[in-house]
Scaffold this active site. Structure first.
Site, mmCIF file in Angstrom:
data_model
loop_
_atom_site.group_PDB
_atom_site.id
_atom_site.type_symbol
_atom_site.label_atom_id
_atom_site.label_comp_id
_atom_site.label_asym_id
_atom_site.label_seq_id
_atom_site.Cartn_x
_atom_site.Cartn_y
_atom_site.Cartn_z
ATOM 1 N N HIS A 117 0.689 -1.019 0.059
ATOM 2 C CA HIS A 117 -0.038 -0.058 -0.118
ATOM 3 C C HIS A 117 0.078 1.330 -0.419
ATOM 4 O O HIS A 117 0.065 2.570 -0.537
ATOM 5 C CB HIS A 117 -1.021 -0.199 1.290
ATOM 6 C CG HIS A 117 -2.072 0.810 0.664
ATOM 7 N ND1 HIS A 117 -3.082 1.495 1.975
ATOM 8 C CD2 HIS A 117 -3.315 0.298 0.002
ATOM 9 C CE1 HIS A 117 -3.781 1.134 2.119
ATOM 10 N NE2 HIS A 117 -4.043 1.041 0.611
ATOM 11 N N HIS A 345 -9.235 10.825 -0.752
ATOM 12 C CA HIS A 345 -8.301 8.753 -0.860
ATOM 13 C C HIS A 345 -7.421 9.250 0.306
ATOM 14 O O HIS A 345 -6.110 8.270 0.308
ATOM 15 C CB HIS A 345 -7.390 8.902 -2.442
ATOM 16 C CG HIS A 345 -6.973 7.412 -2.273
ATOM 17 N ND1 HIS A 345 -6.071 6.978 -2.321
ATOM 18 C CD2 HIS A 345 -7.903 6.662 -2.790
ATOM 19 C CE1 HIS A 345 -5.494 6.396 -2.765
ATOM 20 N NE2 HIS A 345 -6.274 5.362 -2.650
ATOM 21 N N LYS A 347 -5.624 9.459 3.988
ATOM 22 C CA LYS A 347 -6.072 9.345 5.151
ATOM 23 C C LYS A 347 -5.072 10.258 6.667
ATOM 24 O O LYS A 347 -3.419 9.891 5.758
ATOM 25 C CB LYS A 347 -5.057 7.702 4.945
ATOM 26 C CG LYS A 347 -5.826 6.727 3.867
ATOM 27 C CD LYS A 347 -4.807 6.936 2.554
ATOM 28 C CE LYS A 347 -6.188 5.872 2.016
ATOM 29 N NZ LYS A 347 -5.908 6.237 0.830
#
Ligand SMILES: O=C(O)c1ccc([N+](=O)[O-])cc1C(=O)O
Length: 461
Positions: A117, A345, A347
């Site tokens: 990720h 999108h 974080k």
């Protein structure tokens, strides 16, 4: 000459935090003119004369990525670090094949359901090395009309002598080398050597990373929520200051968190995020936790309409097991940055004052709200099990010339001229709870009651 600022000017006016959002198409220009960069800006010659680069990411569109480089840099060596396996690995190899300067490195993912990720760039210039840690996939849609976060390092100059360590008080360089070592990937060796050879003493952020594994003993505190807990308990806020300050989490996906909020969210993860200096951490009360997660209407009325919800993959299957989460949710509101309609999108996690004017720390990361990303304690809390690679940077006041909190705002026009550092928030604080009739966005639930920005309904594939 165009009125557009040179990327380097945009970069310099947003120091010392160096925390940018991506540019968003079709919003008033003023919201892209300050504190915003697109990929072409980051890769532009004004930011440095590129020699080679490396991208860590989850999703890639290689032809599109190469087009974001200035023409004169498109043939330079480019390494892509990905997590694709099996058929998908064949696909990315086929996509890279036509470009002789592009090579691939597969990150080992030995624990099921783990993802690669992390989103990071190494940019090696004639004059030094720059590191970028961000939240956007290397696909055009992620850089079009979404809210994404980007931390851009200074250009780290070459070490004057190999005997120097070249690390900063935040330990950024040694943490970065430890993160890279976890890949055990020979193709990363040249980049480990480049990092070793540069003076990163100017790095003013802490690295908060995750690598897959069952981490025990000393390793336990190097990763995930226990790394954040370690840094906050050593260098975080005094408990007296933040006693009534909520923890705010903001993310674009949510994992399976258990049958009650007490188990992992408040007791394990919450304890780490609410850690303070020299204080035994305690369970985080639900009243002190705000979770910013897009409502169905945040997505429906966004610039992309329901399609914008494609990158907010929270499934009703998971949600139905944790109804206790919904009361903690807050809307995505970003009026100050002009991005209320730019699907988040990004974080981020922070500990901010109840009135939203200050923060004790701020984290921008690839990590969503999941055990896979942050880790879950197992075997009587003796090991931290993490499934995915994640990476973020933590801003602490004392590393930016502030005392024990920094002023924050989403109205960033005041940032460049300010005498004191002001942290540019991606969204408005204090968070706004869901209103009556709101429900969280679920990617796999049809929406046929109200049309979106384009007058269409959502019939998920
Ligand atoms: O864009 C990504 O890198 C990504 C990939 C997978 C998932 N997931 O499986 O929930 C979420 C994200 C996200 O960042 O939201």
């Amino acid at each position: 000459a165009s009125t557009e600022k040179m990327p380097l000017d945009s970069f310099e006016e947003f120091q010392p935090f160096s925390f940018f959002l991506t540019k968003v198409s079709d919003i008033p220009q003023r919201h892209n003119a300050m504190g915003a960069m697109n990929l072409r800006d980051i890769l532009s010659a004004s930011m440095g004369e590129l020699k080679s680069s490396c991208h860590f990411n989850f999703m890639f569109e290689i032809p599109w990525l190469l087009k974001q480089y200035p023409e004169e840099f498109r043939k330079m060596p480019l390494l892509l670090v990905h997590g694709e396996q099996g058929r998908q690995e064949l696909d990315i190899k086929a996509e890279a094949d036509p470009f002789s300067n592009v090579s691939l490195c597969r990150a080992p993912l030995d624990i099921p359901y783990g993802t690669h990720h992390t989103k990071m760039m190494f940019l090696l210039y004639e004059t030094g090395l720059r590191v970028v840690i961000h939240t956007a996939n290397l696909i055009s849609n992620d850089w079009y009309q979404k809210t994404q976060g980007i931390w851009i390092s200074p250009v780290f100059p070459p070490l004057k002598s190999p005997a120097e360590k070249g690390d900063s008080p935040t330990g950024f360089k040694s943490d970065l080398l430890q993160y890279l070592a976890a890949y055990k990937a020979p193709r990363l060796a040249p980049w480990e050597r480049h990092i070793q050879a540069h003076d990163m003493s100017a790095a003013n952020v802490h690295m908060i990373g995750s690598v897959p594994g069952r981490h025990t003993l000393n390793n336990k505190h190097h990763w995930g929520h226990l790394k954040l807990k370690k840094v906050l308990s050593e260098r975080g806020p005094d408990s007296g200051l933040v006693k009534n300050w909520p923890v705010v989490g903001q993310f674009s996906s949510i994992g399976s968190l258990g049958t009650s909020k007490e188990i992992w969210l408040l007791n394990e993860w919450g304890q780490s995020l609410s850690a303070c200096k020299k204080e035994p951490s305690a369970i985080l009360p639900a009243s002190k936790l705000n979770l910013i997660f897009p409502s169905k209407d945040n997505i429906r009325l966004s610039l992309e309409g329901y399609n914008g919800g494609g990158c907010v993959p929270y499934s009703i299957k998971t949600a139905s097991k944790q109804p206790w989460l919904t009361p903690l949710f807050c809307q995505w509101v970003s009026e100050g940055r002009g991005r209320s309609k730019a699907v988040p999108h990004i974080k981020t996690y922070t500990r901010c004052s109840p009135d939203g004017s200050q923060a004790a720390w701020f984290l921008v990361t690839s990590a969503n709200l999941s055990k896979a990303a942050w880790g879950v304690l197992e075997k009587d809390r003796s090991q931290l099990m993490i499934r995915s690679y994640e990476l973020g940077v933590l801003f602490l006041p004392q590393f930016f010339g502030c005392k024990n909190a920094f002023k924050v705002t989403s109205h960033v026009e005041e940032v460049p001229q300010s005498k004191i550092p002001i942290f540019p928030l991606p969204y408005d604080l204090p968070p706004k709870t869901y209103v009556k009739g709101d429900r969280p966005w679920f990617v796999d639930v049809p929406c046929v009651d109200l049309p979106d920005t384009f007058g269409t309904m959502w019939c998920p594939p």
